[in-house]
Design an enzyme around this catalytic site. Structure first.
Site, mmCIF file in Angstrom:
data_model
loop_
_atom_site.group_PDB
_atom_site.id
_atom_site.type_symbol
_atom_site.label_atom_id
_atom_site.label_comp_id
_atom_site.label_asym_id
_atom_site.label_seq_id
_atom_site.Cartn_x
_atom_site.Cartn_y
_atom_site.Cartn_z
ATOM 1 N N MET A 121 2.423 -5.874 -7.778
ATOM 2 C CA MET A 121 1.131 -5.269 -7.435
ATOM 3 C C MET A 121 1.309 -4.118 -6.450
ATOM 4 O O MET A 121 2.186 -4.176 -5.590
ATOM 5 C CB MET A 121 0.242 -6.356 -6.821
ATOM 6 C CG MET A 121 -1.132 -5.912 -6.352
ATOM 7 S SD MET A 121 -1.180 -5.289 -4.648
ATOM 8 C CE MET A 121 -1.696 -6.736 -3.739
ATOM 9 N N ASP A 139 -11.488 -12.175 11.283
ATOM 10 C CA ASP A 139 -10.552 -12.183 10.145
ATOM 11 C C ASP A 139 -9.173 -12.650 10.623
ATOM 12 O O ASP A 139 -8.435 -11.901 11.246
ATOM 13 C CB ASP A 139 -10.494 -10.751 9.596
ATOM 14 C CG ASP A 139 -9.575 -10.621 8.403
ATOM 15 O OD1 ASP A 139 -9.140 -11.649 7.859
ATOM 16 O OD2 ASP A 139 -9.303 -9.475 8.021
ATOM 17 N N ASP A 168 -5.227 -13.615 -3.366
ATOM 18 C CA ASP A 168 -4.693 -13.471 -2.012
ATOM 19 C C ASP A 168 -4.877 -14.799 -1.279
ATOM 20 O O ASP A 168 -5.997 -15.188 -0.938
ATOM 21 C CB ASP A 168 -5.414 -12.347 -1.261
ATOM 22 C CG ASP A 168 -4.820 -10.984 -1.577
ATOM 23 O OD1 ASP A 168 -3.863 -10.916 -2.386
ATOM 24 O OD2 ASP A 168 -5.299 -9.987 -1.014
ATOM 25 N N GLU A 204 -10.989 -6.533 -4.625
ATOM 26 C CA GLU A 204 -10.944 -7.527 -3.542
ATOM 27 C C GLU A 204 -12.166 -7.362 -2.643
ATOM 28 O O GLU A 204 -12.364 -6.323 -2.026
ATOM 29 C CB GLU A 204 -9.648 -7.324 -2.746
ATOM 30 C CG GLU A 204 -9.507 -8.259 -1.575
ATOM 31 C CD GLU A 204 -8.145 -8.112 -0.895
ATOM 32 O OE1 GLU A 204 -7.191 -7.639 -1.552
ATOM 33 O OE2 GLU A 204 -8.056 -8.442 0.290
ATOM 34 N N ASP A 242 2.503 1.839 3.303
ATOM 35 C CA ASP A 242 3.427 0.833 3.863
ATOM 36 C C ASP A 242 4.856 1.280 3.548
ATOM 37 O O ASP A 242 5.784 1.006 4.302
ATOM 38 C CB ASP A 242 3.261 -0.544 3.209
ATOM 39 C CG ASP A 242 1.884 -1.137 3.402
ATOM 40 O OD1 ASP A 242 1.217 -0.766 4.366
ATOM 41 O OD2 ASP A 242 1.512 -1.984 2.564
ATOM 42 N N ASP A 302 -1.474 -12.981 1.393
ATOM 43 C CA ASP A 302 -1.953 -11.861 2.202
ATOM 44 C C ASP A 302 -2.332 -12.450 3.560
ATOM 45 O O ASP A 302 -3.494 -12.697 3.853
ATOM 46 C CB ASP A 302 -3.148 -11.188 1.530
ATOM 47 C CG ASP A 302 -3.537 -9.909 2.259
ATOM 48 O OD1 ASP A 302 -2.860 -9.562 3.248
ATOM 49 O OD2 ASP A 302 -4.510 -9.265 1.848
ATOM 50 N N HIS A 326 -11.528 -13.928 3.165
ATOM 51 C CA HIS A 326 -12.705 -13.069 2.992
ATOM 52 C C HIS A 326 -13.926 -13.867 2.552
ATOM 53 O O HIS A 326 -15.037 -13.625 3.031
ATOM 54 C CB HIS A 326 -12.395 -11.957 1.990
ATOM 55 C CG HIS A 326 -11.327 -11.017 2.474
ATOM 56 N ND1 HIS A 326 -10.855 -9.972 1.714
ATOM 57 C CD2 HIS A 326 -10.643 -10.965 3.648
ATOM 58 C CE1 HIS A 326 -9.924 -9.320 2.398
ATOM 59 N NE2 HIS A 326 -9.774 -9.914 3.574
ATOM 60 N N GLU A 351 -9.761 -13.383 -1.972
ATOM 61 C CA GLU A 351 -8.936 -13.786 -0.825
ATOM 62 C C GLU A 351 -9.642 -14.894 -0.053
ATOM 63 O O GLU A 351 -10.816 -14.774 0.302
ATOM 64 C CB GLU A 351 -8.686 -12.575 0.089
ATOM 65 C CG GLU A 351 -7.983 -12.981 1.383
ATOM 66 C CD GLU A 351 -7.417 -11.801 2.168
ATOM 67 O OE1 GLU A 351 -7.008 -10.801 1.549
ATOM 68 O OE2 GLU A 351 -7.389 -11.884 3.407
ATOM 69 N N HIS A 367 0.891 -1.162 0.000
ATOM 70 C CA HIS A 367 0.000 0.000 0.000
ATOM 71 C C HIS A 367 0.932 1.215 0.000
ATOM 72 O O HIS A 367 2.016 1.172 0.599
ATOM 73 C CB HIS A 367 -0.839 0.083 1.275
ATOM 74 C CG HIS A 367 -1.711 -1.103 1.549
ATOM 75 N ND1 HIS A 367 -1.262 -2.211 2.218
ATOM 76 C CD2 HIS A 367 -3.014 -1.331 1.260
ATOM 77 C CE1 HIS A 367 -2.255 -3.078 2.319
ATOM 78 N NE2 HIS A 367 -3.329 -2.583 1.749
ATOM 79 N N ASP A 401 -6.481 -14.312 8.805
ATOM 80 C CA ASP A 401 -5.279 -14.144 7.957
ATOM 81 C C ASP A 401 -4.185 -15.164 8.272
ATOM 82 O O ASP A 401 -2.996 -14.826 8.338
ATOM 83 C CB ASP A 401 -4.693 -12.724 8.106
ATOM 84 C CG ASP A 401 -5.389 -11.716 7.211
ATOM 85 O OD1 ASP A 401 -6.034 -12.124 6.228
ATOM 86 O OD2 ASP A 401 -5.275 -10.511 7.496
ATOM 87 N N LYS A 405 -14.803 -8.307 0.551
ATOM 88 C CA LYS A 405 -14.803 -8.768 1.942
ATOM 89 C C LYS A 405 -16.171 -8.426 2.529
ATOM 90 O O LYS A 405 -16.684 -7.346 2.258
ATOM 91 C CB LYS A 405 -13.674 -8.075 2.729
ATOM 92 C CG LYS A 405 -13.442 -8.665 4.111
ATOM 93 C CD LYS A 405 -12.250 -8.000 4.811
ATOM 94 C CE LYS A 405 -12.027 -8.634 6.171
ATOM 95 N NZ LYS A 405 -10.970 -7.936 6.939
HETATM 96 MN MN LIG Z 1 -6.132 -9.168 0.899
#
Ligand SMILES: [Mn+2]
Length: 387
Positions: free
Chosen positions: A89, A256, A246, A182, A58, A288, A221, A218, A55, A258, A184
């Site tokens: 990406m 969530d 993802d 994406e 980041d 991800d 998600h 993802e 991002h 991950d 969610k």
């Molecule tokens: Mn993601």
């Protein structure tokens, strides 16, 4: 025995925010020291990743000066080169800053919507500078806690307006981006718009440039929405819209999580890998995910290696499944061809007549054997390593 080392042809990537995750959750603060983008590149180089995604913030903090930004970009480019990493990406952080507390592209405030588009344009410039060709849109704050607060039809229109503007921006700058949406269903909002990948597959044909838009499904998600992820990915693949993926894992009915790829639902992960490999998906395979909150940075490396290694092992298992003579013979029994199949391939009056006259005996058809118990058990035995 293969060593299951990460294969660069499979384009295993991680976000700066994934291995750089400091283990904060809604009930507790960080448990790991923050490490810099350069240190993250070194870590990813060490574990054998192909690339790194980010991002905008980041890499460059939202309040960095122009001078600081230049220095960060220079250091990052060197770290990419030193570690043999690429940036396939990029994406925009449209969720952390308080300005986005009620959404970005779908905010009720036209000035917030304009700022979100402006921020995305700048982030697209940054991504393009680092070589990114895929641009992901995850609308983390694009939603509501109460439908009293926002018009859900208007929100779709606002989102479309933003994407149409940004498609034209990418074209005008010759960035060659492909946009990947994406989905969610919730978190951080109570209800997020475009809750599942299918929502975006329906939305894309309504855009000015549908040809440059696809999806980034993802695992976690879709599992949060209680869906079969493999089927969501299949829908995207079949539509030619799987631009990015993802990979992570998620227990059904939980927050969530991950998790590391394959950590929770091994069988789902197997069929996902098999799908991607059987249909020769050749985009990046992006993890991800983040390490458990209990991890230190040695364990973060184990997490990153584990994601890639599990994929490599499941790829081997998928090949084994495809080569297994007993499985193949069961598949042959199950998939029965018949000349009647040609009649329904294309409608014509003659074919309609043929079909109406065909002797299709439902009682006999229902008696055809379907040895699915045997087939699934063989699948389990391939997975459990006893075949
Ligand atoms: Mn993601």
């Amino acid at each position: 025995m293969p060593d299951f080392a990460p294969d660069s042809k499979l384009k295993f990537t991680f976000g700066l925010w994934t291995v750089g995750n400091i283990g904060r959750d809604p009930f507790g603060g960080p448990v790991r020291e923050a490490i810099s983008p350069v240190q993250i590149c070194d870590l990813l180089g060490e574990v054998g990743a192909y690339g790194v995604n980010f991002h905008d913030n980041d890499l460059i903090p939202i309040d960095a000066t122009a001078q600081e930004a230049e220095r960060i970009k220079k250091d990052f480019k060197k770290a990419l080169k030193d570690n043999g990493l690429v940036v396939p990406m990029a994406t925009t952080n449209l969720f952390s800053d308080p300005v986005f507390k009620d959404g970005a592209f779908t905010s009720n405030n036209a000035r917030v919507r304009a700022y979100a588009i402006q921020k995305t344009m700048r982030a697209m410039d940054l991504g393009a500078e680092m070589g990114a060709k895929i641009y992901v849109f995850w609308g983390g704050r694009e939603g509501v806690e109460s439908d009293a607060t926002k018009d859900p039809v208007e929100s779709i229109k606002r989102f479309r307006e933003a994407i149409n503007f940004l498609c034209k921006y990418s074209i005008s700058q010759r960035y060659g981006y492909r946009f990947a949406f994406e989905a969610k269903p919730n978190e951080p909002r109570g209800h997020i718009y475009f809750a599942v990948t299918g929502s975006y597959l329906a939305f894309i044909p309504t855009l000015d440039h549908p040809e440059m838009c696809g999806v980034n499904p993802e695992v976690a998600h879709e599992h949060m929405a209680g869906l079969n992820f493999v089927h969501q990915v299949a829908a995207a693949l079949e539509a030619g819209k799987l631009f990015h993926i993802d990979l992570n894992d998620q227990e059904f009915g939980r927050y969530d999580q991950d998790f590391r790829f394959g950590q929770a639902n091994l069988k789902h992960a197997f069929f996902l890998v098999k799908l991607l490999e059987d249909y020769k998906y050749n985009g990046p395979r992006h993890f991800d995910a983040h390490a458990l909150r209990t991890a230190n940075y040695d364990d973060v490396k184990a997490f990153a290696r584990g994601c890639m290694r599990t994929y490599m092992i499941l790829r081997e298992k998928a090949a084994q499944w495809n080569d297994d003579k007993e499985i193949q013979s069961l598949l042959k029994t199950i998939n029965q061809d018949d000349p009647i199949g040609r009649v329904t391939k294309k409608f014509s009056s003659a074919n309609a007549k043929k079909l109406l006259g065909a002797p299709l005996d439902r009682v006999k058809l229902a008696e055809e054997p379907l040895p699915y118990e045997r087939l699934d058990q063989l699948t389990m035995e391939v997975l459990m390593g006893v075949r």
